[in-house]
Design an enzyme around this catalytic site. Sequence first.
Site, short mmCIF file in Angstrom:
data_model
loop_
_atom_site.label_atom_id
_atom_site.label_comp_id
_atom_site.label_asym_id
_atom_site.label_seq_id
_atom_site.Cartn_x
_atom_site.Cartn_y
_atom_site.Cartn_z
CB SER B 59 -0.90 -0.01 1.24
OG SER B 59 -1.54 1.23 1.39
CD GLU B 60 2.24 0.96 -3.82
OE1 GLU B 60 1.00 1.01 -3.75
OE2 GLU B 60 2.85 -0.08 -4.15
CG PHE B 83 9.07 -0.94 -10.14
CD1 PHE B 83 10.04 -0.99 -11.12
CD2 PHE B 83 8.78 -2.10 -9.43
CE1 PHE B 83 10.72 -2.18 -11.40
CE2 PHE B 83 9.44 -3.29 -9.70
CZ PHE B 83 10.41 -3.32 -10.69
CG ASP B 85 6.84 2.50 -13.41
OD1 ASP B 85 6.72 2.61 -14.63
OD2 ASP B 85 7.94 2.43 -12.83
CE1 TYR B 86 3.29 -0.83 -10.84
CE2 TYR B 86 5.16 -1.81 -9.73
CZ TYR B 86 4.26 -1.80 -10.77
OH TYR B 86 4.32 -2.77 -11.74
CB ILE B 87 5.25 6.94 -6.84
CG1 ILE B 87 5.63 7.68 -5.55
CG2 ILE B 87 4.92 7.90 -7.98
CD1 ILE B 87 6.95 8.44 -5.65
N PRO B 89 -0.43 5.74 -6.10
CG PRO B 89 -0.83 3.44 -5.92
CD PRO B 89 0.08 4.45 -6.58
CG HIS B 129 7.85 -2.97 -14.15
ND1 HIS B 129 6.87 -3.57 -14.89
CD2 HIS B 129 7.68 -3.42 -12.89
CE1 HIS B 129 6.15 -4.36 -14.12
NE2 HIS B 129 6.61 -4.29 -12.89
C1 TPP Z 1 0.65 -0.48 -7.01
C2 TPP Z 1 1.69 -1.55 -7.10
N1 TPP Z 1 2.56 -1.70 -6.09
C3 TPP Z 1 3.53 -2.64 -6.15
C4 TPP Z 1 3.63 -3.48 -7.24
C5 TPP Z 1 4.74 -4.52 -7.32
N2 TPP Z 1 4.19 -5.88 -7.15
C6 TPP Z 1 3.80 -6.62 -8.21
S1 TPP Z 1 3.11 -8.06 -7.77
C7 TPP Z 1 3.36 -7.76 -6.12
C8 TPP Z 1 2.93 -8.77 -5.10
C9 TPP Z 1 1.46 -9.05 -5.15
O1 TPP Z 1 1.15 -10.14 -4.34
P1 TPP Z 1 -0.32 -10.74 -4.25
O2 TPP Z 1 -1.31 -9.65 -4.28
O3 TPP Z 1 -0.37 -11.66 -3.11
O4 TPP Z 1 -0.49 -11.52 -5.64
P2 TPP Z 1 0.28 -12.82 -6.15
O5 TPP Z 1 1.50 -12.33 -6.85
O6 TPP Z 1 0.56 -13.68 -5.00
O7 TPP Z 1 -0.65 -13.47 -7.13
C10 TPP Z 1 3.98 -6.51 -5.94
C11 TPP Z 1 4.36 -5.93 -4.64
C12 TPP Z 1 2.68 -3.27 -8.28
N3 TPP Z 1 2.69 -4.04 -9.38
N4 TPP Z 1 1.73 -2.32 -8.18
#
Ligand code: TPP
Lengths: 411, 338
Positions: B59-60, B83, B85-87, B89, B129
Amino acid sequence: MNSKSRLHIPHPPARPGEKPDFSYLQISPAGVVARPDVNAHARDIESLAYDMVRVLDDDHSAIGPWHPHLDPQDLQVALRHIMLTRIFDDRMLRNQRQGKTTFYMKSTGEEAVSIAQCMALEPGDMCFPSYRNQGLYVARGRSLVDLMCQCLSNTRDMCKGRQMPIMYHWREGRIFSISGNLTTQVPQAVGWAMAAAIKGEDDIAATWVGDGSTAEPDFHHALTFASVYQAPVLINVVNNQWAISTFQAFAGGERRPFAARGLGYGIPGIRVDGNDFLAVYGVTRWAAERARKGYGPTLVEHVTYRASGHSTSDDPSRYRPKEEWDDWPLGDPLERLKQHLIALGEWSEDRHETLNEELEKHVMDCWKEAMSYGTLTDGPKLDPDEMFEDVFAEMPEHLKKQRAHLKKLRS
Amino acid sequence: MANMNMIQALNSAMDIMLARDPAVVIMGEDVGYFGGVFRCTDGLQRKYGEHRVLDSPISEGGIMATAIGMGVNGLRPVAEIQFADYIYPAFDQIVSELARLRYRSAGDFWAPVTVRTPCGGGIRGGQTHSQSPEGIFTHVCGVKVVMPSNPYDAKGLLISAIEDDDPVIFFEPKRIYNGPFDGDANKPAVPWTTHPKGDVPEGYYTVPIGKSDIVSAGTDVTILTYGTMVHVAEAAAQRGNIDAEIIDIRTMIPLDVDTITSSVKKTGRCVIVHEATRFSGFGAELTATVQEECFWHLEAPIQRVTGWDTPYPHAFEWEYFPGQERVVEALELVMEPA
Ligand SMILES: Cc1ncc(C[n+]2csc(CCOP(=O)(O)OP(=O)(O)O)c2C)c(N)n1
Ligand SMILES: [Mg+2]
């Protein structure tokens, strides 16, 4: 003992080198959880969020009120879809390792979620997936060649080279475009469902999100809007225990099941054995009927395990024991459905082996065909002009100028 | 001195600050036990414990908001956004809260948060990314914005950022984490051991926020650039055989206007290079500044070399990336006799 407050830092039960320990998992025996009417009030069925709906028992028979009583032919189709998804994933991982694609994410161990749910939904229902729901494409019959071409960013790529591998979409098949940004699709699914209701249509929406991603505020936007408007939507949390390196406890799964997140919003939560094809199917039918009949949303938690690494960029041996998947108490969804069919007398090891070979060959053939449309390094290539299309419906002047500039540079 | 890549240099900066100042805490997705998806925080949780280096929920917005709360309560949080790109939120917490807290409370509240985030393309990361959103944050009043181009600066600037009482958004060009990159993807990768700025003191030192760096002195034209593009610009100037004065901006806010303007006044020509998209990008601010301060010294219109105004496409990475060829083209344009 220090009486001052300290933070609680969640820990997974085991780290590399330690023995896997799944004693934290609450598992109900198959067949014991009652199935309420689809119009039950959320308040009266709260226990569904804590129990675990299971249909397949240890002897591979299907029991209890959630048993969907599918024809054996349908179960054979389901098994085929699960096997195909797994073989596809394995092949695509190998292709990435050989440098043919830049990236891949497998769904191994959790295929039953996408396959069972897709089969339980109607063709007009709209899916808002995460990146680990390739089974939806298999179950809805999209050609694997198309998926492979997307992963190759080649001349037949549905995304025209703009997205990383696995970020598919399928308008006609009613599967929404995958975003790289987590959880954004969940409240969008709620909006889609609200529109269906506004327009007086029967279609419902279904969406999938990982355990870790429930921490994003978008998840809570989704629950609030779904609850307030009683939108016809099915919100699925795929709890595969891990979010890259962080254990599901980091999203709050240690306190209460993710299914219970619905309760505070007055949304029924159902916790289901995600590796039990029949249980997932039965629960999805219940929730879909509830939504379609106007009784509102349901939150389903699928308890499953991410058997592979997070992605090809990940090395899970750095943060969890290698043996976890072998010790996972809910088993392998493929193996469990196969054994059930064998117990029914509708399947055999021989037939399984034959089908396996057929599917392996099919996937190889698809891959050869996909490669003939180009890869990032060899063969025919997409025209870089494509890069400037679809930023807007109609290209504004400044992009036309930039496109011409690039053309000049390349000539 | 030790040879470090950018990841090790950043790790060293955080290590030193965790040791020096008990108020420093690190928080972010996968930063703790795992050490970060790019391994920038490797080993720090083991060394300083789980109350100093915290894995966070995904949760950014939550990371940013709790970092602000911690900052208000006397800590000095270093928050990682996995990343750039995820800033988004976290955008509201940055723009409406972090940036304005000191102002709206007339100096009574502030949060000395450092936000570290990998940015930029060149790693086949596709549109989510690869982004370079620094210009979005330079338009916000109350946050400092920094982007280093080498390990030496990365460490010194990160220490300065952590020590700074104002919030700092610290962009890390991920393409040059492991070695300088001159824009030619067909050349074999080179490590930081080949570059003088890969020599990094093991102990504490700072590189000041608010000071640009003249990477190479020259007389024909001034190139204003930062991040990965510093290396692309150097290679392009060489390739075009142009005696360019290359200025690594390093900190966009506050901007070192003096270094920029005295160089442009000397050379009379200016090319601005960044990887981010062009329209309303940081290059527009640099162009305006140079125009305002150096108009009567300019001998040619200022040129900008930037990413195209589209999302970052996966397949067309090298058509998108503003490489040497495009920088040479701009250099030749400004060098044309009037
Ligand atoms: C807003 C955002 N923050 C961070 C990421 C990086 N990221 C990609 S997948 C992931 C983990 C997600 O885990 P989960 O929701 O449990 O799904 P799973 O991969 O286990 O299917 C992260 C932190 C992203 N893609 N988007
Ligand atoms: Mg997960």
